[in-house]
Motif scaffolding. Structure first.
Motif, PDB file in Angstrom:
ATOM      1  N   VAL A  57      36.919 -31.742 -69.470  1.00  0.00           N
ATOM      2  CA  VAL A  57      35.601 -31.221 -69.842  1.00  0.00           C
ATOM      3  C   VAL A  57      35.064 -30.289 -68.752  1.00  0.00           C
ATOM      4  CG1 VAL A  57      33.169 -31.894 -70.120  1.00  0.00           C
ATOM      5  CG2 VAL A  57      34.960 -33.104 -71.382  1.00  0.00           C
ATOM      6  N   LEU A  58      35.297 -30.648 -67.497  1.00  0.00           N
ATOM      7  CA  LEU A  58      34.790 -29.881 -66.366  1.00  0.00           C
ATOM      8  C   LEU A  58      35.704 -28.731 -65.968  1.00  0.00           C
ATOM      9  CD1 LEU A  58      33.552 -32.849 -64.131  1.00  0.00           C
ATOM     10  CD2 LEU A  58      32.170 -31.369 -65.605  1.00  0.00           C
ATOM     11  N   SER A  59      36.916 -28.701 -66.519  1.00  0.00           N
ATOM     12  CA  SER A  59      37.889 -27.672 -66.166  1.00  0.00           C
ATOM     13  C   SER A  59      37.489 -26.318 -66.748  1.00  0.00           C
ATOM     14  CB  SER A  59      39.272 -28.052 -66.691  1.00  0.00           C
ATOM     15  OG  SER A  59      39.326 -27.910 -68.119  1.00  0.00           O
ATOM     16  N   ASP A  60      38.192 -25.269 -66.319  1.00  0.00           N
ATOM     17  CA  ASP A  60      37.919 -23.943 -66.854  1.00  0.00           C
ATOM     18  C   ASP A  60      38.080 -23.916 -68.369  1.00  0.00           C
ATOM     19  OD1 ASP A  60      37.426 -23.077 -64.323  1.00  0.00           O
ATOM     20  OD2 ASP A  60      39.249 -21.896 -64.106  1.00  0.00           O
ATOM     21  N   GLU A  61      39.102 -24.600 -68.897  1.00  0.00           N
ATOM     22  CA  GLU A  61      39.323 -24.593 -70.347  1.00  0.00           C
ATOM     23  C   GLU A  61      38.206 -25.323 -71.079  1.00  0.00           C
ATOM     24  OE1 GLU A  61      40.553 -23.610 -73.883  1.00  0.00           O
ATOM     25  OE2 GLU A  61      41.583 -22.886 -72.077  1.00  0.00           O
ATOM     26  N   GLY A  62      37.784 -26.468 -70.544  1.00  0.00           N
ATOM     27  CA  GLY A  62      36.691 -27.200 -71.167  1.00  0.00           C
ATOM     28  C   GLY A  62      35.410 -26.394 -71.167  1.00  0.00           C
TER      29      GLY A  62
END
Length: 342
Positions: A263-268
Motif C-alpha cells: 500500500v505504501l510502495s510506489d505501485e500502491g
C-alpha cells in the motif's frame, strides 16, 4: 497557530452504534473463508480494489483474496470494536484508529513509521453544479443567503470532520479570531440542507439533485467523474490536507505486513493517484495524468494555503474534544442550532 480547547464528541452515538452492530453482523458471515479482511471508510474502496489486483500479481500476494467492508468511518471503527473481523483498517481520521488502540486491537505504535500511519491523502474541495451557477469560488460564497450545502454527518463520517475543520481553520488562517471562526461555522451549518451518513452518501445525495454545493474530498470528485457521474469542483485557495490512516490489527493474518508495505510502495500509491488521491510522497510516478481531474494533466495543483491538523489544530485527541464533543463541541453546537442533528 494551534487551537487549544478540551472537549469530546459522539453525536448520535446510539444510532451509529446500532448501524455498527448491523454492519458487524452482516460482514461477519463467512468469517472463516480465509479471505483477508479490509474494513474501511467508503471513499477509498475503488482504490483499494485496484491495489488488491496489483498486489495479487506479486509473489507475496499469490492467491490473495479480500473480503472488504466499507461504510462511514466512525461506524466502521465502532463495528470493529463490536466484533467485525478485520486484518487491516483504512479509516478517514486517526481518532477512529485510536479507538481500536484503546480497545487493545491495534498496537500503540501503529503511527510511528515514516508515514506516521497515513496511507492516503486528499484535500477538501467544493463540488458545484455544471457551470457553477451560484458562482462558488471562496469560503465566503458558501455562507451567502440561498446557498444550500451538502456535507456528511460528523457523528458517523470522518469526511464531515475534515470539512468542518477546514471551514473553521480557514478563518483563523486568514487572520480571523476564534470567535470569528465559530461564527463562520454557525453560518456554514445554517446553510446545510443535508447531513448524509458518509462521504459517499453525501456525494450520492448531491448527484441526485440535493443542494448547490457538496463538501467533498478532491478524490471523490475525481472518482465520480471516472464513473460517469462527474461534477465540477473548486479547490479553494485555503483548504485542509486530508490524511487518512491505515493500520494492522494485532491478530491480523501474517500477510498484513506485506499488504501494508505494498500500500505504501510506489505501485500502491500510484493506484491511489489514479483514483484521485494525492500520493503520500511527491516522488511517486503515476504517469502525470489522472482521468476525471479538473485538469487531467495537472490533477493535483499546489494549494496556496494548505492547512494540516498537526500545524493548525494540534492532535486528533484535541480536535475530537474541541470540535466534536457530544455536549459542548464547537461543531456539535453549530449543528444543534440548526436542528439538523435531531
Amino acid at each position: 497557530m494551534k487551537l487549544n480547547h478540551s472537549r469530546r464528541f459522539a453525536t448520535g452515538l446510539a444510532a451509529v452504534g446500532m448501524l455498527a452492530l448491523a454492519a458487524c453482523g452482516a460482514a461477519s458471515e463467512g468469517a472463516d473463508d480465509g479471505a483477508f479482511r479490509i474494513v474501511g471508510f467508503a471513499v477509498p474502496e475503488a482504490a483499494n480494489k485496484n491495489i488488491e489486483k496489483e498486489f495479487a500479481r506479486t509473489e507475496d500476494g499469490e492467491g490473495f483474496k479480500v473480503k472488504g467492508s466499507y461504510g462511514a468511518s466512525g461506524d466502521q471503527s465502532r463495528a470493529v470494536v463490536s466484533g467485525l473481523d478485520a486484518d487491516y483498517v483504512h479509516f478517514s481520521v486517526a481518532s477512529d484508529v485510536t479507538r481500536l488502540v484503546d480497545e487493545g486491537l491495534v498496537d500503540e505504535d501503529w503511527d510511528q513509521g515514516d508515514n506516521k500511519g497515513v496511507v492516503s491523502r486528499s484535500v477538501v474541495v467544493f463540488g458545484v453544479r455544471e457551470g457553477n451557477p451560484k458562482g462558488i469560488e471562496t469560503w465566503d460564497d458558501l455562507v451567502k443567503p440561498g446557498v444550500e450545502i451538502v456535507t456528511p454527518n460528523p457523528a458517523s463520517s470522518g469526511a464531515a470532520r475534515w470539512n468542518a475543520l477546514a471551514a473553521y481553520g480557514q478563518v483563523i488562517r486568514d487572520g480571523g479570531s476564534e470567535k470569528d471562526a465559530q461564527a463562520y461555522v454557525d453560518d456554514f451549518f445554517a446553510n446545510v440542507v443535508a447531513l448524509p451518513g458518509s462521504g459517499r452518501d453525501a456525494t450520492q445525495a448531491f448527484l441526485s439533485g440535493t443542494g448547490d454545493v457538496l463538501m467533498a474530498y478532491e478524490n471523490e470528485a475525481i472518482l465520480a467523474a471516472q464513473e460517469g457521474e462527474g461534477f465540477e469542483y473548486v479547490i479553494p485557495e485555503t483548504t485542509l490536507l486530508i490524511e487518512n490512516p491505515g493500520a494492522i490489527l494485532k491478530d491480523a493474518d501474517p500477510i498484513a505486513e506485506k499488504w501494508l508495505e505494498f500500500v505504501l510502495s510506489d505501485e500502491g500509491q500510484k493506484q491511489f493517484a489514479l483514483t484521485g488521491f494525492r500520493p503520500i510522497r511527491d516522488d511517486v510516478d503515476f504517469g502525470g495524468t489522472v482521468e476525471g481531474a479538473a485538469d487531467p494533466s495537472n490533477p493535483f495543483p499546489v494549494v496556496p494555503t494548505l492547512m494540516t491538523v498537526a500545524e493548525d489544530f494540534g492532535t486528533w485527541d484535541e480536535v475530537s474534544t474541541t470540535f466534536f464533543d457530544e455536549e459542548n463541541g464547537l461543531v456539535t453546537e453549530a449543528i444543534a442550532k440548526t436542528g439538523l442533528g435531531e
